[in-house]
Design a protein around this motif. Structure first.
Motif, PDB file in Angstrom:
ATOM      1  N   TRP A 137      39.456  96.595 -57.774  1.00 51.85           N
ATOM      2  CA  TRP A 137      39.668  95.949 -56.481  1.00 51.85           C
ATOM      3  C   TRP A 137      39.514  94.435 -56.568  1.00 51.85           C
ATOM      4  O   TRP A 137      40.239  93.700 -55.907  1.00 51.85           O
ATOM      5  N   VAL A 138      38.596  93.967 -57.392  1.00 53.85           N
ATOM      6  CA  VAL A 138      38.466  92.517 -57.584  1.00 53.85           C
ATOM      7  C   VAL A 138      39.736  91.992 -58.248  1.00 53.85           C
ATOM      8  O   VAL A 138      40.288  90.965 -57.840  1.00 53.85           O
ATOM      9  N   GLY A 139      40.226  92.696 -59.248  1.00 54.14           N
ATOM     10  CA  GLY A 139      41.447  92.278 -59.931  1.00 54.14           C
ATOM     11  C   GLY A 139      42.673  92.345 -59.058  1.00 54.14           C
ATOM     12  O   GLY A 139      43.602  91.548 -59.199  1.00 54.14           O
ATOM     13  N   ARG A 140      42.687  93.264 -58.129  1.00 49.22           N
ATOM     14  CA  ARG A 140      43.826  93.412 -57.216  1.00 49.22           C
ATOM     15  C   ARG A 140      43.783  92.380 -56.094  1.00 49.22           C
ATOM     16  O   ARG A 140      44.777  92.140 -55.426  1.00 49.22           O
ATOM     17  N   GLY A 141      42.606  91.779 -55.896  1.00 44.90           N
ATOM     18  CA  GLY A 141      42.472  90.754 -54.871  1.00 44.90           C
ATOM     19  C   GLY A 141      41.904  91.255 -53.565  1.00 44.90           C
ATOM     20  O   GLY A 141      41.842  90.507 -52.589  1.00 44.90           O
ATOM     21  N   ASP A 142      41.470  92.512 -53.526  1.00 41.26           N
ATOM     22  CA  ASP A 142      40.858  93.036 -52.302  1.00 41.26           C
ATOM     23  C   ASP A 142      39.508  92.376 -52.035  1.00 41.26           C
ATOM     24  O   ASP A 142      39.092  92.260 -50.887  1.00 41.26           O
ATOM     25  N   PHE A 143      38.839  91.984 -53.104  1.00 39.62           N
ATOM     26  CA  PHE A 143      37.544  91.315 -53.021  1.00 39.62           C
ATOM     27  C   PHE A 143      37.541  90.140 -53.982  1.00 39.62           C
ATOM     28  O   PHE A 143      38.148  90.212 -55.052  1.00 39.62           O
ATOM     29  N   ALA A 144      36.845  89.084 -53.607  1.00 41.86           N
ATOM     30  CA  ALA A 144      36.644  87.955 -54.513  1.00 41.86           C
ATOM     31  C   ALA A 144      35.524  88.310 -55.483  1.00 41.86           C
ATOM     32  O   ALA A 144      34.732  89.225 -55.226  1.00 41.86           O
ATOM     33  N   ALA A 145      35.440  87.592 -56.585  1.00 42.10           N
ATOM     34  CA  ALA A 145      34.392  87.864 -57.571  1.00 42.10           C
ATOM     35  C   ALA A 145      33.004  87.730 -56.947  1.00 42.10           C
ATOM     36  O   ALA A 145      32.086  88.477 -57.289  1.00 42.10           O
TER      37      ALA A 145
ATOM     38  N   THR B 144      40.061 112.637 -55.576  1.00 38.74           N
ATOM     39  CA  THR B 144      41.336 112.069 -55.143  1.00 38.74           C
ATOM     40  C   THR B 144      41.404 110.595 -55.501  1.00 38.74           C
ATOM     41  O   THR B 144      42.440 110.106 -55.935  1.00 38.74           O
ATOM     42  N   ALA B 145      40.306 109.878 -55.345  1.00 38.26           N
ATOM     43  CA  ALA B 145      40.285 108.454 -55.679  1.00 38.26           C
ATOM     44  C   ALA B 145      40.529 108.252 -57.173  1.00 38.26           C
ATOM     45  O   ALA B 145      41.237 107.327 -57.569  1.00 38.26           O
ATOM     46  N   ILE B 146      39.981 109.122 -58.000  1.00 36.53           N
ATOM     47  CA  ILE B 146      40.195 109.032 -59.445  1.00 36.53           C
ATOM     48  C   ILE B 146      41.676 109.237 -59.750  1.00 36.53           C
ATOM     49  O   ILE B 146      42.277 108.484 -60.519  1.00 36.53           O
ATOM     50  N   ASP B 147      42.278 110.257 -59.142  1.00 32.81           N
ATOM     51  CA  ASP B 147      43.697 110.506 -59.353  1.00 32.81           C
ATOM     52  C   ASP B 147      44.535 109.315 -58.921  1.00 32.81           C
ATOM     53  O   ASP B 147      45.459 108.916 -59.615  1.00 32.81           O
ATOM     54  N   THR B 148      44.204 108.756 -57.779  1.00 36.35           N
ATOM     55  CA  THR B 148      44.949 107.611 -57.263  1.00 36.35           C
ATOM     56  C   THR B 148      44.833 106.420 -58.204  1.00 36.35           C
ATOM     57  O   THR B 148      45.811 105.725 -58.467  1.00 36.35           O
ATOM     58  N   MET B 149      43.650 106.191 -58.733  1.00 38.13           N
ATOM     59  CA  MET B 149      43.451 105.068 -59.644  1.00 38.13           C
ATOM     60  C   MET B 149      44.252 105.279 -60.927  1.00 38.13           C
ATOM     61  O   MET B 149      44.895 104.355 -61.422  1.00 38.13           O
ATOM     62  N   ALA B 150      44.250 106.478 -61.466  1.00 38.16           N
ATOM     63  CA  ALA B 150      44.970 106.767 -62.713  1.00 38.16           C
ATOM     64  C   ALA B 150      46.479 106.649 -62.538  1.00 38.16           C
ATOM     65  O   ALA B 150      47.187 106.376 -63.503  1.00 38.16           O
ATOM     66  N   GLU B 151      46.976 106.825 -61.321  1.00 34.58           N
ATOM     67  CA  GLU B 151      48.415 106.766 -61.076  1.00 34.58           C
ATOM     68  C   GLU B 151      48.940 105.351 -60.882  1.00 34.58           C
ATOM     69  O   GLU B 151      50.149 105.149 -60.864  1.00 34.58           O
ATOM     70  N   LYS B 152      48.069 104.369 -60.728  1.00 34.76           N
ATOM     71  CA  LYS B 152      48.519 103.001 -60.457  1.00 34.76           C
ATOM     72  C   LYS B 152      49.224 102.411 -61.673  1.00 34.76           C
ATOM     73  O   LYS B 152      48.650 102.283 -62.741  1.00 34.76           O
ATOM     74  N   ALA B 153      50.471 102.037 -61.480  1.00 33.77           N
ATOM     75  CA  ALA B 153      51.241 101.446 -62.572  1.00 33.77           C
ATOM     76  C   ALA B 153      50.646 100.109 -63.011  1.00 33.77           C
ATOM     77  O   ALA B 153      50.752  99.730 -64.170  1.00 33.77           O
ATOM     78  N   ASP B 154      50.014  99.408 -62.098  1.00 33.89           N
ATOM     79  CA  ASP B 154      49.447  98.095 -62.401  1.00 33.89           C
ATOM     80  C   ASP B 154      47.956  98.149 -62.719  1.00 33.89           C
ATOM     81  O   ASP B 154      47.284  97.113 -62.698  1.00 33.89           O
ATOM     82  N   LEU B 155      47.428  99.317 -63.032  1.00 34.57           N
ATOM     83  CA  LEU B 155      45.999  99.442 -63.310  1.00 34.57           C
ATOM     84  C   LEU B 155      45.555  98.504 -64.424  1.00 34.57           C
ATOM     85  O   LEU B 155      44.509  97.859 -64.330  1.00 34.57           O
ATOM     86  N   HIS B 156      46.350  98.408 -65.483  1.00 33.59           N
ATOM     87  CA  HIS B 156      46.013  97.501 -66.585  1.00 33.59           C
ATOM     88  C   HIS B 156      45.811  96.084 -66.072  1.00 33.59           C
ATOM     89  O   HIS B 156      44.803  95.434 -66.360  1.00 33.59           O
ATOM     90  N   ASP B 157      46.774  95.597 -65.299  1.00 35.85           N
ATOM     91  CA  ASP B 157      46.700  94.227 -64.788  1.00 35.85           C
ATOM     92  C   ASP B 157      45.497  94.042 -63.878  1.00 35.85           C
ATOM     93  O   ASP B 157      44.793  93.037 -63.966  1.00 35.85           O
ATOM     94  N   TYR B 158      45.261  95.013 -62.992  1.00 30.12           N
ATOM     95  CA  TYR B 158      44.132  94.911 -62.074  1.00 30.12           C
ATOM     96  C   TYR B 158      42.808  94.852 -62.825  1.00 30.12           C
ATOM     97  O   TYR B 158      41.928  94.060 -62.497  1.00 30.12           O
ATOM     98  N   LEU B 159      42.656  95.698 -63.831  1.00 32.36           N
ATOM     99  CA  LEU B 159      41.393  95.732 -64.576  1.00 32.36           C
ATOM    100  C   LEU B 159      41.185  94.453 -65.377  1.00 32.36           C
ATOM    101  O   LEU B 159      40.090  93.889 -65.385  1.00 32.36           O
ATOM    102  N   MET B 160      42.225  93.999 -66.037  1.00 38.92           N
ATOM    103  CA  MET B 160      42.086  92.782 -66.850  1.00 38.92           C
ATOM    104  C   MET B 160      41.850  91.550 -65.971  1.00 38.92           C
ATOM    105  O   MET B 160      41.022  90.695 -66.302  1.00 38.92           O
TER     106      MET B 160
END
Length: 139
Positions: A89-97, A114-130
């Motif tokens: 969420w910080v990487g996605r911009g929902d929250f500041a550091a 369900t939240a785990i499944d949703t997170m695993a399905e995100k195409a941009d998960l790599h970008d958000y995490l990094m």
């Protein structure tokens, strides 16, 4: 800041997510959004579609990378899953550091299968995490 999850674990999940996104991109190569969407949007608006998800990888992935990604996230202890979600969420911009505590509180309140499944399905998960690691000065 991270008490239950290591930076290396986040990087491994991010890398596997990136590999899954590459598989998704091969599958969707030369597929136009208008081919999979029902209702065209006004100019400048984007239609959410399977382009935004890794779920198309599940059916066509002979390597099992998508299942490994889901398994890596599901196998984390719940406290580590909460931290992973907050980093995303910080990487996605929902929250500041500087809002780490708020991100953690929200992630703790939404932890579920369900939240785990949703997170695993995100195409941009790599970008958000990094980006999350970078914004939190963990890289």
């Amino acid at each position: 800041m991270l008490n239950h999850l290591s930076i290396d674990q986040i990087k491994q999940i991010a890398e596997l997510s990136n590999e899954c996104r590459a598989i998704r991109d091969l599958i969707l190569n030369k597929t136009y959004q208008t081919d999979v969407d029902e209702v065209p949007r006004a100019r400048g608006e984007r239609n959410p579609s399977s382009f935004d998800s890794l779920e198309v990888v599940e059916a066509a992935d002979d390597s099992g990378k998508y299942q490994r990604l889901r398994g890596m996230i599901a196998d984390l202890p719940q406290d580590a899953q909460i931290e992973l979600r907050a980093v995303m969420w910080v990487g996605r911009g929902d929250f500041a550091a500087g809002e780490w505590d708020k991100a953690m509180a929200r992630a703790d309140g939404s932890a579920s299968e369900t939240a785990i499944d949703t997170m695993a399905e995100k195409a941009d998960l790599h970008d958000y995490l990094m980006k999350g690691l970078y914004k939190l000065n963990l890289l």
